[in-house]
Motif scaffolding. Structure first.
Motif, PDB file in Angstrom:
ATOM      1  N   MET A  54      26.524  28.286  14.085  1.00 56.66           N
ATOM      2  CA  MET A  54      27.698  28.876  13.436  1.00 56.66           C
ATOM      3  C   MET A  54      28.068  30.158  14.184  1.00 56.66           C
ATOM      4  O   MET A  54      27.205  30.968  14.522  1.00 56.66           O
ATOM      5  N   THR A  55      29.366  30.301  14.451  1.00 58.29           N
ATOM      6  CA  THR A  55      29.846  31.317  15.394  1.00 58.29           C
ATOM      7  C   THR A  55      31.060  32.051  14.837  1.00 58.29           C
ATOM      8  O   THR A  55      31.980  31.412  14.318  1.00 58.29           O
ATOM      9  N   LEU A  56      31.071  33.378  14.984  1.00 62.14           N
ATOM     10  CA  LEU A  56      32.232  34.175  14.561  1.00 62.14           C
ATOM     11  C   LEU A  56      33.148  34.314  15.776  1.00 62.14           C
ATOM     12  O   LEU A  56      32.963  35.188  16.625  1.00 62.14           O
ATOM     13  N   ARG A  57      34.123  33.373  15.890  1.00 60.95           N
ATOM     14  CA  ARG A  57      34.900  33.255  17.126  1.00 60.95           C
ATOM     15  C   ARG A  57      35.761  34.492  17.375  1.00 60.95           C
ATOM     16  O   ARG A  57      35.942  34.902  18.517  1.00 60.95           O
ATOM     17  N   ASP A  58      36.281  35.113  16.316  1.00 61.48           N
ATOM     18  CA  ASP A  58      37.114  36.309  16.529  1.00 61.48           C
ATOM     19  C   ASP A  58      36.285  37.446  17.119  1.00 61.48           C
ATOM     20  O   ASP A  58      36.698  38.110  18.068  1.00 61.48           O
ATOM     21  N   LEU A  59      35.063  37.631  16.599  1.00 57.82           N
ATOM     22  CA  LEU A  59      34.199  38.674  17.173  1.00 57.82           C
ATOM     23  C   LEU A  59      33.805  38.322  18.600  1.00 57.82           C
ATOM     24  O   LEU A  59      33.761  39.180  19.476  1.00 57.82           O
ATOM     25  N   GLN A  60      33.535  37.018  18.838  1.00 57.14           N
ATOM     26  CA  GLN A  60      33.116  36.612  20.180  1.00 57.14           C
ATOM     27  C   GLN A  60      34.203  36.926  21.210  1.00 57.14           C
ATOM     28  O   GLN A  60      33.906  37.437  22.296  1.00 57.14           O
ATOM     29  N   PHE A  61      35.465  36.637  20.875  1.00 55.64           N
ATOM     30  CA  PHE A  61      36.558  36.924  21.812  1.00 55.64           C
ATOM     31  C   PHE A  61      36.671  38.423  22.079  1.00 55.64           C
ATOM     32  O   PHE A  61      36.843  38.850  23.216  1.00 55.64           O
ATOM     33  N   GLU A  62      36.550  39.237  21.020  1.00 60.22           N
ATOM     34  CA  GLU A  62      36.613  40.697  21.196  1.00 60.22           C
ATOM     35  C   GLU A  62      35.477  41.189  22.079  1.00 60.22           C
ATOM     36  O   GLU A  62      35.688  42.025  22.968  1.00 60.22           O
ATOM     37  N   LEU A  63      34.257  40.680  21.827  1.00 58.17           N
ATOM     38  CA  LEU A  63      33.086  41.132  22.596  1.00 58.17           C
ATOM     39  C   LEU A  63      33.211  40.708  24.057  1.00 58.17           C
ATOM     40  O   LEU A  63      32.912  41.479  24.967  1.00 58.17           O
ATOM     41  N   LYS A  64      33.693  39.459  24.286  1.00 60.51           N
ATOM     42  CA  LYS A  64      33.862  38.970  25.656  1.00 60.51           C
ATOM     43  C   LYS A  64      34.855  39.850  26.407  1.00 60.51           C
ATOM     44  O   LYS A  64      34.642  40.202  27.562  1.00 60.51           O
ATOM     45  N   LYS A  65      35.953  40.190  25.718  1.00 60.98           N
ATOM     46  CA  LYS A  65      36.991  41.022  26.338  1.00 60.98           C
ATOM     47  C   LYS A  65      36.412  42.371  26.777  1.00 60.98           C
ATOM     48  O   LYS A  65      36.745  42.890  27.828  1.00 60.98           O
ATOM     49  N   LYS A  66      35.528  42.920  25.934  1.00 57.97           N
ATOM     50  CA  LYS A  66      34.953  44.230  26.241  1.00 57.97           C
ATOM     51  C   LYS A  66      33.738  44.131  27.162  1.00 57.97           C
ATOM     52  O   LYS A  66      33.151  45.147  27.532  1.00 57.97           O
ATOM     53  N   GLY A  67      33.335  42.886  27.497  1.00 52.64           N
ATOM     54  CA  GLY A  67      32.160  42.714  28.350  1.00 52.64           C
ATOM     55  C   GLY A  67      30.853  43.027  27.636  1.00 52.64           C
ATOM     56  O   GLY A  67      29.845  43.316  28.270  1.00 52.64           O
ATOM     57  N   GLU A  68      30.862  42.941  26.310  1.00 50.74           N
ATOM     58  CA  GLU A  68      29.666  43.255  25.533  1.00 50.74           C
ATOM     59  C   GLU A  68      28.904  41.978  25.145  1.00 50.74           C
ATOM     60  O   GLU A  68      29.476  40.901  25.171  1.00 50.74           O
ATOM     61  N   PRO A  69      27.622  42.113  24.799  1.00 49.50           N
ATOM     62  CA  PRO A  69      26.837  40.927  24.403  1.00 49.50           C
ATOM     63  C   PRO A  69      27.439  40.225  23.171  1.00 49.50           C
ATOM     64  O   PRO A  69      28.086  40.868  22.345  1.00 49.50           O
ATOM     65  N   TRP A  70      27.179  38.913  23.078  1.00 48.34           N
ATOM     66  CA  TRP A  70      27.721  38.093  21.998  1.00 48.34           C
ATOM     67  C   TRP A  70      26.945  38.235  20.681  1.00 48.34           C
ATOM     68  O   TRP A  70      27.251  37.552  19.699  1.00 48.34           O
ATOM     69  N   THR A  71      25.921  39.067  20.692  1.00 49.42           N
ATOM     70  CA  THR A  71      24.954  39.085  19.586  1.00 49.42           C
ATOM     71  C   THR A  71      25.593  39.035  18.197  1.00 49.42           C
ATOM     72  O   THR A  71      25.238  38.186  17.382  1.00 49.42           O
ATOM     73  N   LEU A  72      26.551  39.921  17.939  1.00 46.86           N
ATOM     74  CA  LEU A  72      27.084  39.980  16.574  1.00 46.86           C
ATOM     75  C   LEU A  72      27.931  38.765  16.219  1.00 46.86           C
ATOM     76  O   LEU A  72      28.130  38.459  15.048  1.00 46.86           O
ATOM     77  N   ALA A  73      28.427  38.031  17.232  1.00 43.69           N
ATOM     78  CA  ALA A  73      29.215  36.826  16.974  1.00 43.69           C
ATOM     79  C   ALA A  73      28.330  35.617  16.692  1.00 43.69           C
ATOM     80  O   ALA A  73      28.758  34.651  16.066  1.00 43.69           O
ATOM     81  N   LYS A  74      27.089  35.673  17.149  1.00 43.75           N
ATOM     82  CA  LYS A  74      26.199  34.511  17.077  1.00 43.75           C
ATOM     83  C   LYS A  74      25.043  34.698  16.104  1.00 43.75           C
ATOM     84  O   LYS A  74      24.392  33.726  15.739  1.00 43.75           O
TER      85      LYS A  74
END
Ligand code: ZN
Length: 219
Positions: free
Chosen positions: A101-121
């Motif tokens: 289960m994945t928080l896709r909105d957080l994942q896109f924000e984190l990817k954009k900022k170059g940050e780890p996916w941790t909070l999205a996953k």
């Protein structure tokens, strides 16, 4: 501590680390606008995120885009490091189905900022598991159907032969970077068709000959 559930075994095995592979189906990489990777892309989830089929996924209130990802999960039954093909295959003790289960909105924000996916996953209930089928009961053929429905409507429907990296390749790759131990799990990536779920939705998934899984989303 969380323990694995097995079909036809009462062995008590605590869940170790959960290693997940991203973008392991070409059509799924494409649907999210990602390149097809040269090496498995890996991230981790903590064992405390695990719930089992029949329990509810709790929708975090800080996301508006919770997605389902149905995946083949490998059960590692021994310690291995720098595995070759044979020791990688031998270390896979069985298989089950899981929902990453994945928080896709957080994942896109984190990817954009170059940050780890941790909070999205990683959030409580972010990893849904079914019973592990041991190899003594079933050996993977590699082209089993994998599917997922939401409220009875098919969202994901593919087969395991579409994986870019095979289970053995994934185990070899991970074990060259960090040792794997008994009780570790590997989520091997999701096929195309991921999408949003909201409280009240019912998810059912299945991998042919291996296991079924079901959960409901709640607040
Ligand atoms: Zn996934």
């Amino acid at each position: 501590m969380k323990y694995l559930k097995f079909k036809n075994s009462n062995e008590q095995v605590p869940i170790g680390k959960i290693v997940c592979v991203g973008r392991n189906y070409a059509e799924h990489a494409k649907e999210l606008g990602n390149e097809i990777p040269e090496f498995p892309l890996i991230f981790l989830k903590p064992a405390s995120n695990v719930i089992f089929s029949g329990e509810d996924v709790i929708h975090p209130n800080y996301s508006n885009d919770l997605h389902h990802e149905v995946e083949l999960v490998l059960y590692i039954d021994r310690e291995i490091k720098n595995a070759d093909n044979k020791s990688a295959e031998d270390a896979i003790g069985g298989y089950t189905i899981g929902l990453d289960m994945t928080l896709r909105d957080l994942q896109f924000e984190l990817k954009k900022k170059g940050e780890p996916w941790t909070l999205a996953k990683c959030f409580d209930t972010a990893a849904v598991l079914s019973e592990v089928v041991l190899k003594s009961d079933y050996i993977l053929k590699g082209d089993e159907n994998i599917s997922l429905t939401v409220n009875g409507n098919t969202r994901q429907n593919s087969d395991l032969s579409k994986m870019i990296f095979t289970p053995v390749e994934i185990v070899k790759y991970i074990s060259a970077k960090m040792k794997l131990e008994k009780g570790d799990l590997i989520f091997t990536g999701t096929p195309e068709g991921v999408g949003r779920v909201v409280p009240g939705d019912r998810i059912s998934g299945s991998i042919e000959n291996i296991a079924k899984i079901s959960t409901q989303i709640s607040k």
